[in-house]
Scaffold this active site. Structure first.
Site, PDB file in Angstrom:
ATOM      1  N   PHE A 150       0.858  -1.179   0.000  1.00 26.83           N
ATOM      2  CA  PHE A 150       0.000   0.000   0.000  1.00 26.83           C
ATOM      3  C   PHE A 150       0.898   1.234   0.000  1.00 26.83           C
ATOM      4  CE2 PHE A 150      -3.208   2.964   1.606  1.00 26.83           C
ATOM      5  CZ  PHE A 150      -4.317   2.551   0.889  1.00 26.83           C
TER       6      PHE A 150
ATOM      7  N   PHE B 101       0.290  -2.391   8.156  1.00 28.50           N
ATOM      8  CA  PHE B 101      -0.227  -3.097   9.322  1.00 28.50           C
ATOM      9  C   PHE B 101       0.272  -4.542   9.373  1.00 28.50           C
ATOM     10  CE2 PHE B 101      -3.460  -5.211  11.935  1.00 28.50           C
ATOM     11  CZ  PHE B 101      -3.528  -4.338  13.014  1.00 28.50           C
ATOM     12  N   GLU B 102       0.517  -5.153   8.232  1.00 26.23           N
ATOM     13  CA  GLU B 102       0.951  -6.546   8.166  1.00 26.23           C
ATOM     14  C   GLU B 102       2.463  -6.714   8.327  1.00 26.23           C
ATOM     15  OE1 GLU B 102      -2.958  -5.995   6.563  1.00 26.23           O
ATOM     16  OE2 GLU B 102      -1.102  -5.094   5.851  1.00 26.23           O
TER      17      GLU B 102
ATOM     18  N   VAL C  47       2.486   5.212   5.982  1.00 22.09           N
ATOM     19  CA  VAL C  47       1.139   5.427   6.490  1.00 22.09           C
ATOM     20  C   VAL C  47       0.896   6.932   6.385  1.00 22.09           C
ATOM     21  CG1 VAL C  47      -0.449   5.125   8.425  1.00 22.09           C
ATOM     22  CG2 VAL C  47       1.424   3.491   8.086  1.00 22.09           C
TER      23      VAL C  47
ATOM     24  N   THR D 234      -9.802  10.354   8.676  1.00 24.47           N
ATOM     25  CA  THR D 234     -10.391   9.535   9.736  1.00 24.47           C
ATOM     26  C   THR D 234      -9.293   9.132  10.716  1.00 24.47           C
ATOM     27  OG1 THR D 234      -9.988   7.403   8.657  1.00 24.47           O
ATOM     28  CG2 THR D 234     -12.027   8.575   8.050  1.00 24.47           C
TER      29      THR D 234
ATOM     30  N   HIS E 252      -8.159   6.329  11.309  1.00 26.39           N
ATOM     31  CA  HIS E 252      -7.495   5.109  10.846  1.00 26.39           C
ATOM     32  C   HIS E 252      -5.973   5.240  10.907  1.00 26.39           C
ATOM     33  CE1 HIS E 252      -6.167   2.154   7.704  1.00 26.39           C
ATOM     34  NE2 HIS E 252      -7.005   1.403   8.384  1.00 26.39           N
TER      35      HIS E 252
ATOM     36  N   PHE F 177      12.715   0.088  12.008  1.00 29.09           N
ATOM     37  CA  PHE F 177      11.440   0.756  11.728  1.00 29.09           C
ATOM     38  C   PHE F 177      11.652   1.779  10.618  1.00 29.09           C
ATOM     39  CE2 PHE F 177       8.204   4.066  12.552  1.00 29.09           C
ATOM     40  CZ  PHE F 177       7.071   3.281  12.464  1.00 29.09           C
TER      41      PHE F 177
ATOM     42  N   ARG G 267      10.431  12.454   1.733  1.00 31.04           N
ATOM     43  CA  ARG G 267      11.273  11.584   2.559  1.00 31.04           C
ATOM     44  C   ARG G 267      11.700  10.321   1.821  1.00 31.04           C
ATOM     45  NH1 ARG G 267       8.285  14.871   5.116  1.00 31.04           N
ATOM     46  NH2 ARG G 267       8.737  15.650   7.207  1.00 31.04           N
TER      47      ARG G 267
END
Length: 191
Positions: free
Chosen positions: A23, A62-63, A86, A91, A93, A118, A132
């Site tokens: 994503f 998320f995975e 991300v 929202t 989320h 990370f 970035r």
């Protein structure tokens, strides 16, 4: 007293895994390019057909932690690099995903003893993420540098401290020690 400090000079044939969120792949693809460039310039064969870097694509950020932890538990890698993006929407989320990914990546490293880097951008806009990931600087390079340094540091520590004999840890592979204690209790354990 000993002083431990990682270097950016690779010795032997260190192995890395890169976990990438598909994503926002416009951003993660650029992070991957920066990461590969850094590793290659430090003597690592980044070819997917080679023996030093494995790649795992996941649906989204998320995975990432689940796959990073499984790779770390394999004992095959000196460090795992997690790349994702991300981007805040309208929202909440974003808040849930960003927080859980950060916690999950940290937990993967703590639970396995393998450096898990990370490299998940958390930005307010797509423009910020692109800046970035290559427009102003490519943080993929920085994440690879962290992986190189941490792999070296952990290697030094394991060579001095040994395999962890006597402290409940088991040696799984290059620079990997995992506690013999369970890290996740099931519901049956809490009854």
């Amino acid at each position: 007293m000993a002083v431990f400090e990682g270097t950016l000079v690779t010795t032997g044939s260190p192995r890395f895994a890169i976990v990438l969120g598909r994503f926002n792949d416009l951003v993660t693809g650029k992070l991957l390019e920066g990461c590969q460039d850094c590793l290659k310039r430090h003597g690592i064969d980044v070819n997917p057909e080679g023996t030093q870097v494995d790649y795992a694509w996941v649906p989204g950020s998320f995975e990432i932690p689940l796959v990073a932890r499984q790779l770390a538990l394999s004992g095959r890698y000196n460090a795992i690099i997690c790349l994702g993006a991300v981007i805040r929407g309208s929202t909440p989320h974003f808040d849930y995903v960003a927080a859980e990914v950060a916690k999950g990546v940290a937990a993967a490293g703590f639970q396995t003893g393998v450096p898990v880097i990370f490299g998940v951008l958390t930005t307010d806009t797509l423009q910020q993420a692109l800046e970035r990931a290559g427009i102003k600087a490519n943080h993929g390079w920085d994440y690879a540098m962290s992986a190189l340094e941490m792999a070296s540091l952990m290697g030094q520590m394991h060579s001095v401290m040994g395999s962890g004999a006597g402290n409940g840890a088991a040696r799984l592979g290059p620079g990997v020690a995992v506690s013999a204690q369970p890290v996740i209790a099931s519901e049956a354990d809490s009854v």
